[in-house]
Design a protein around this motif. Structure first.
Motif, PDB file in Angstrom:
ATOM      1  N   GLU A  10     -23.639  50.695  -4.473  1.00 25.10           N
ATOM      2  CA  GLU A  10     -22.760  50.695  -5.636  1.00 25.10           C
ATOM      3  C   GLU A  10     -22.155  52.090  -5.718  1.00 25.10           C
ATOM      4  O   GLU A  10     -22.887  53.064  -5.877  1.00 25.10           O
ATOM      5  N   GLU A 212     -33.707  50.470  -6.221  1.00 28.33           N
ATOM      6  CA  GLU A 212     -32.371  51.054  -6.370  1.00 28.33           C
ATOM      7  C   GLU A 212     -32.514  52.558  -6.549  1.00 28.33           C
ATOM      8  O   GLU A 212     -33.165  53.019  -7.489  1.00 28.33           O
ATOM      9  N   LYS A 263     -36.938  48.077 -13.033  1.00 24.10           N
ATOM     10  CA  LYS A 263     -35.533  47.690 -13.086  1.00 24.10           C
ATOM     11  C   LYS A 263     -35.246  46.780 -14.278  1.00 24.10           C
ATOM     12  O   LYS A 263     -35.957  45.817 -14.534  1.00 24.10           O
TER      13      LYS A 263
HETATM   14 MG    MG Z   1     -26.894  48.423 -10.224  1.00 22.03          MG
END
Ligand code: MG
Ligand code: ADP
Length: 480
Positions: A10, A212, A263
């Motif tokens: 991203e 992430e 998350k």
């Molecule tokens: Mg994200």
């Protein structure tokens, strides 16, 4: 067991507009804290956001450049969460209906070309910044960045190594600079990366659980963070554990990632369409107008460089990777027509090395395209040899003036006077009687090799200025 790594990126790219995405406040980096946030950016009651049309145009430009679908109707949505740098309590983003979706881009890594899918690219506002330095025991809040326009570019989980992830990131970085929609300045945070990483047994088709890694701000760190994370997950699984879905932070000093929080899911954010903003509606005409304004893109430029200048795929790929490099190349070739290959070689060689050494971008280098062209013309017309040219280049880099100035002032002009070269050849022969004997005793095929020694002696005597071709000819003549 063989493991395959799976990566999706991203990228948050700050758009280079004059004003913010929903207000008229300036969108500039480096102002004194909190001097560039207006009532809208502060989220004061009673104010209304208005979408900046330039932001829409830039998103469409990007979408067209990656062969994506451009939504005729896209919708701004509120992403609700609390954080001190987000005074409204929500971030305006796009969720269900992003402006750009289903694009693709080609990357090259280690000579292999792959196409990577771009899931979506949506518009959103940036948040402010927490400042810790200078506030012992407190956190300062700078809202200058609140409301800065971002396009978030989300890739499919199709990248298979840290190297591919970096190649993809560089490709997008180069593209947004070509499109002039972002300055891509990574130090200033205009181009930031979140990397999603998982691993799975080779041959498995389902995706593994991912972590992430947030906010990585250099190509090198992205590579290090992903490689660390891949090894961590494999070791973790092989030790009999399961990867948990979480957000991690990369610590460049320790070269490791650390867990930050588990998350959150999309439904934690309670996304809903922002009632203060109408949907963004654009038509085919608008899209076509933007398409006509697209500049020449890297792939087109690469093909043109190959055709127009006869460069190899490798050379043109190198030159077009950054727009500044491509512009520099073309500026130099305009001044030194017919010298495309030498210009390319010098950009990749001497110039590239000097820029690296001083950590400078090509447009900030101390040898301009004009100056390099001037130097290469003097090689082409035989005034100096390639070796002397390196010396002249170094002097130009140190600020000694143009190639012609330096050649003149330092007396570097190539010696082509046969009489003078002849004298040096005679000297070299007289001083090396043993080698001369060896030469004369050797069969012709060996002589060709031995002559190099004498050429070296003569070149040294002339301080590199003798014309090597003449030296060779005279030596062959007089040694026999
Ligand atoms: Mg994200
Ligand atoms: P979120 O909204 O939580 O950030 P998305 O589903 O939009 O999650 O995916 C974000 C990014 O993560 C995308 O780039 C996607 O390709 C990547 N991704 C999703 N699942 C995986 C996975 N299992 N392994 C690696 N990357 C993944």
């Amino acid at each position: 067991m063989q493991w395959e790594s799976v990566i999706g990126l991203e990228l948050h790219v700050q758009l280079a507009t004059r004003s913010k995405i929903f207000s008229g406040a300036a969108n500039r980096f480096g102002a004194r804290a909190n001097t560039q946030a207006c009532a809208v950016d502060l989220g004061l009651p009673g104010v209304l956001p208005v979408a900046n049309e330039e932001v829409i145009r830039m998103a469409v430009k990007f979408g067209l450049a990656v062969d994506a679908n451009i939504a005729k109707r896209s919708v701004f949505a509120r992403k609700n969460y609390f954080y001190p740098d987000l005074p409204k309590g929500y971030q305006i983003s796009q969720y269900e209906l992003p402006i750009v979706s289903a694009g693709r881009i080609q990357i090259r890594d280690n000579g292999t070309v792959r196409e990577i899918g771009i899931t979506r690219a949506h518009l959103e506002e940036d948040a402010g910044k927490s400042v810790h330095e200078g506030f012992p025991g407190f956190t300062g809040i700078d809202l200058n960045r609140a409301g800065a326009p971002l396009i978030e570019i989300v890739s499919e989980p199709e990248l298979r190594s840290a190297g591919e992830a970096v190649a993809y990131m560089k490709k997008i970085h180069s593209l947004v600079r070509y499109l002039e929609i972002s300055d891509g300045n990574m130090q200033e945070g205009s181009f930031r990366c979140d990397a999603n990483v998982s691993v799975r047994p080779e041959g498995e088709t389902r995706l593994g659980t991912r972590a992430e890694i947030k906010n990585i701000n250099s190509f090198r760190f992205v590579e290090q963070a992903i490689n660390y994370e891949i090894s961590r997950q494999i070791e973790h699984i092989e030790a009999g554990n399961e990867v948990v879905q979480e957000t991690r932070l990369f610590d460049p000093d320790k070269n490791e990632t650390r867990s930050m929080r588990t998350k959150e899911e999309a439904n934690d954010y309670r996304y809903f369409p922002d009632p203060d903003l109408p949907p963004v509606v654009i038509d085919e005409d608008y899209i076509e107008t933007v398409r006509e304004q697209l500049p020449e893109l890297p792939e087109q430029k690469r093909r043109r460089f190959m055709e127009a200048y006869g460069l190899s795929e490798y050379d043109s790929g190198y030159l077009v990777a950054s727009k500044d490099t491509a512009d520099y190349f073309e500026a130099a070739v305009t001044v030194a027509p017919g010298q495309a290959k030498p210009v390319a070689n010098w950009i990749m060689g001497e110039l590239g090395a000097a820029l690296n050494r001083d950590n400078l971008g090509i447009s900030a280098g101390k040898v301009s395209a004009d100056m390099l062209a001037g130097l290469l013309m003097r090689i082409a017309d035989g005034t100096i040899s390639n070796n002397i040219a390196k010396q002249v280049f170094e002097a130009m880099w140190q600020g000694a003036g143009s190639a012609d100035d330096i050649i003149e002032k330092q007396g570097l002009k190539q010696v082509t006077d046969t009489g003078e070269i002849g004298r040096l050849v005679d000297e070299a022969i007289a001083e090396n009687s043993a080698q001369v004997q060896q030469y004369r005793d050797s069969p012709p095929e060996k002589r060709a090799k031995l002559i190099g020694y004498f050429v070296g002696q003569v070149m040294k005597k002339s301080r590199g200025k003798a014309n090597p071709k003449q030296v060779n000819e005279l030596l062959t003549e007089r040694l026999t």
